[in-house]
Write an enzyme that holds these catalytic residues in place. Sequence first.
Site, PDB file in Angstrom:
ATOM      1  N   LYS A   1       1.562  -2.979   5.980  1.00 32.38           N
ATOM      2  CA  LYS A   1       2.363  -3.322   4.859  1.00 32.38           C
ATOM      3  C   LYS A   1       4.064  -2.555   5.003  1.00 32.38           C
ATOM      4  CE  LYS A   1      -1.683  -3.794   2.938  1.00 32.38           C
ATOM      5  NZ  LYS A   1      -2.103  -4.745   2.686  1.00 32.38           N
TER       6      LYS A   1
ATOM      7  N   TYR B   1      -1.663  -1.216  10.119  1.00 29.31           N
ATOM      8  CA  TYR B   1      -1.989  -0.944   8.505  1.00 29.31           C
ATOM      9  C   TYR B   1      -0.691  -0.266   8.413  1.00 29.31           C
ATOM     10  CZ  TYR B   1      -3.699  -0.894   4.289  1.00 29.31           C
ATOM     11  OH  TYR B   1      -3.874  -1.239   2.779  1.00 29.31           O
TER      12      TYR B   1
ATOM     13  N   SER C   1       0.855  -1.282  -0.424  1.00 18.53           N
ATOM     14  CA  SER C   1      -0.261   0.153  -0.095  1.00 18.53           C
ATOM     15  C   SER C   1       0.873   1.321  -0.271  1.00 18.53           C
ATOM     16  CB  SER C   1      -0.524   0.398   1.005  1.00 18.53           C
ATOM     17  OG  SER C   1      -1.380   1.337   1.487  1.00 18.53           O
TER      18      SER C   1
HETATM   19  P1  NAD Z   1     -11.884  -5.300  -0.198  1.00 12.00           P
HETATM   20  O1  NAD Z   1     -12.100  -5.141   0.638  1.00 12.00           O
HETATM   21  O2  NAD Z   1     -13.398  -4.907  -1.051  1.00 12.00           O
HETATM   22  O3  NAD Z   1     -11.575  -6.749   0.065  1.00 12.00           O
HETATM   23  C1  NAD Z   1     -10.439  -7.505   0.454  1.00 12.00           C
HETATM   24  C2  NAD Z   1     -11.051  -9.291   0.549  1.00 12.00           C
HETATM   25  O4  NAD Z   1     -10.454 -10.139   0.959  1.00 12.00           O
HETATM   26  C3  NAD Z   1     -12.614  -9.188   0.480  1.00 12.00           C
HETATM   27  O5  NAD Z   1     -12.647 -10.536   0.054  1.00 12.00           O
HETATM   28  C4  NAD Z   1     -12.005  -9.752   2.355  1.00 12.00           C
HETATM   29  O6  NAD Z   1     -13.444 -10.982   2.825  1.00 12.00           O
HETATM   30  C5  NAD Z   1     -10.665 -10.562   1.899  1.00 12.00           C
HETATM   31  N1  NAD Z   1     -10.299 -11.094   2.971  1.00 12.00           N
HETATM   32  C6  NAD Z   1     -10.218  -9.828   4.331  1.00 12.00           C
HETATM   33  N2  NAD Z   1      -9.056 -10.658   5.248  1.00 12.00           N
HETATM   34  C7  NAD Z   1      -9.289 -12.401   5.122  1.00 12.00           C
HETATM   35  C8  NAD Z   1      -9.368 -13.652   5.285  1.00 12.00           C
HETATM   36  N3  NAD Z   1      -8.423 -13.012   6.399  1.00 12.00           N
HETATM   37  N4  NAD Z   1      -8.783 -14.271   4.416  1.00 12.00           N
HETATM   38  C9  NAD Z   1      -9.346 -14.549   3.314  1.00 12.00           C
HETATM   39  N5  NAD Z   1     -10.269 -12.963   2.081  1.00 12.00           N
HETATM   40  C10 NAD Z   1      -9.287 -11.925   3.939  1.00 12.00           C
HETATM   41  O7  NAD Z   1     -10.948  -4.572  -0.619  1.00 12.00           O
HETATM   42  P2  NAD Z   1      -9.573  -4.521  -1.431  1.00 12.00           P
HETATM   43  O8  NAD Z   1      -9.365  -2.662  -1.666  1.00 12.00           O
HETATM   44  O9  NAD Z   1      -9.727  -4.529  -2.489  1.00 12.00           O
HETATM   45  O10 NAD Z   1      -8.128  -4.884  -0.848  1.00 12.00           O
HETATM   46  C11 NAD Z   1      -7.256  -6.313  -1.380  1.00 12.00           C
HETATM   47  C12 NAD Z   1      -5.785  -5.629  -0.805  1.00 12.00           C
HETATM   48  O11 NAD Z   1      -5.542  -4.000  -1.129  1.00 12.00           O
HETATM   49  C13 NAD Z   1      -5.646  -4.815   0.864  1.00 12.00           C
HETATM   50  O12 NAD Z   1      -4.594  -5.885   0.983  1.00 12.00           O
HETATM   51  C14 NAD Z   1      -5.083  -3.895   0.813  1.00 12.00           C
HETATM   52  O13 NAD Z   1      -4.660  -3.201   2.117  1.00 12.00           O
HETATM   53  C15 NAD Z   1      -5.108  -3.508  -0.653  1.00 12.00           C
HETATM   54  N6  NAD Z   1      -4.947  -2.257  -0.784  1.00 12.00           N
HETATM   55  C16 NAD Z   1      -6.039  -1.612  -1.163  1.00 12.00           C
HETATM   56  C17 NAD Z   1      -6.474  -0.218  -1.288  1.00 12.00           C
HETATM   57  C18 NAD Z   1      -7.314   0.152  -2.025  1.00 12.00           C
HETATM   58  O14 NAD Z   1      -7.847   1.678  -2.292  1.00 12.00           O
HETATM   59  N7  NAD Z   1      -8.693  -0.261  -2.143  1.00 12.00           N
HETATM   60  C19 NAD Z   1      -4.824   0.437  -1.186  1.00 12.00           C
HETATM   61  C20 NAD Z   1      -3.812   0.038  -0.270  1.00 12.00           C
HETATM   62  C21 NAD Z   1      -3.434  -0.902  -0.551  1.00 12.00           C
END
Ligand code: NAD
Length: 260
Positions: free
Chosen positions: A162, A158, A145
Amino acid sequence: MKRFEDKVVLITGGGSGLGRAAALQVAKEGAKLSLVDLSEKGLEETKQEILAAAPEAAVLTIVANCANEPEVEVYVKQTVDKFGKIDSFFNNAGVEGKQNLTEEYGVEEFDHVVNINLNGVFYGMRHVLKVMKEQGFGSVVNTASVGGIRGVGNQSGYAASKHGVVGLTRNSGIEYGQYGVSIKAIAPGAIMTPMVEGSLRQLGGDNWEEAGKEFVSVNPMKRFGKPEEVGFLVAFLLSDQANFINAAVVPIDGGQSYKY
Ligand code: NAD
C-alpha cells in the site's frame, strides 16, 4: 445530479466491498460499467444490485486476475472494445494477507500480497493510462490504505504494497497531468467489508464482533466506515469535478491516520 452520463467507468474488485459500493454509486449517476473481479459470483451479485437500482445501466462483467499482466491487458481491451473509451478507472482489487510479526511473515505470503496489491495496480495503470493518454482525458483512483500512509504493524506485505500504491500514484500523477489525466489514491481505514471481517476473524476467531468493538474504540469516530461512504468519495474523485486533484492521497478513516 448525474455526473457519469455517457461516461465509462472501469472498476477492479467490483465483486465486493468498496468496488461494489463505488460501482453502485456511479451507476446511479448514469455510468456505463466494466467490472473486473476474480469472483464470478461476486460480479453477478454486484450486477444484480446495480440493475435493481439503475435498470438502464450497461454493465460488462469480466472475470480476471489483476495480478496477471496478460489478463489485465485483456480486461482493458475488452472494456475499450465494448464501450470505446475509459473515462474513469477505480484500480481497487486487493487482499489483506496474514497478520503477524515481520520475522514470521512468510516469503510466499509477502509475494502473494504484493503481487496483487501493488503489481496488480501497476499493471492496471500501465494499460489504462495508455488509453487515457491517447484520449487526452481520464481519472484514476488507486486504493491504498491507512496502512499505506502510516505504520500499523503486523502487516509486512500489506504495508509494503500500500505504501507502494501511494508512490505509484504520486509518480504517475506527475507524469500524466499534462495529458489531462488525474491520478489519485484513497487511504481507507476500517470500512466494514468482507475483507475487514476476515481480518477481525484473524484477531478474534468466532468472537470477531467483540474484536471489532475493541478495534473501533481507538478510532476518533468510534465506528467502522460504511462502504457507501467510500462509494461517495470515489465517485467524486472519479468525476470531472475532481480533475484538478492530482497525485494526492485522500484518507477516509474517521481521522484515525492523524492520531497515530
Ligand atoms: P473485499 O474483500 O470486500 O473486496 C475485494 C475484492 O477484490 C473481492 O471481490 C476479491 O474477489 C477481489 N480480488 C482480490 N484479489 C483479486 C485479484 N487478484 N484479481 C481480481 N480481483 C481480486 O475488500 P474491500 O474491503 O472492498 O477492499 C477493496 C480494496 O480496499 C483493497 O485494495 C483493500 O486493500 C482496500 N482497503 C480496504 C479497507 C477496508 O477497511 N475495507 C481499508 C483500506 C484499504
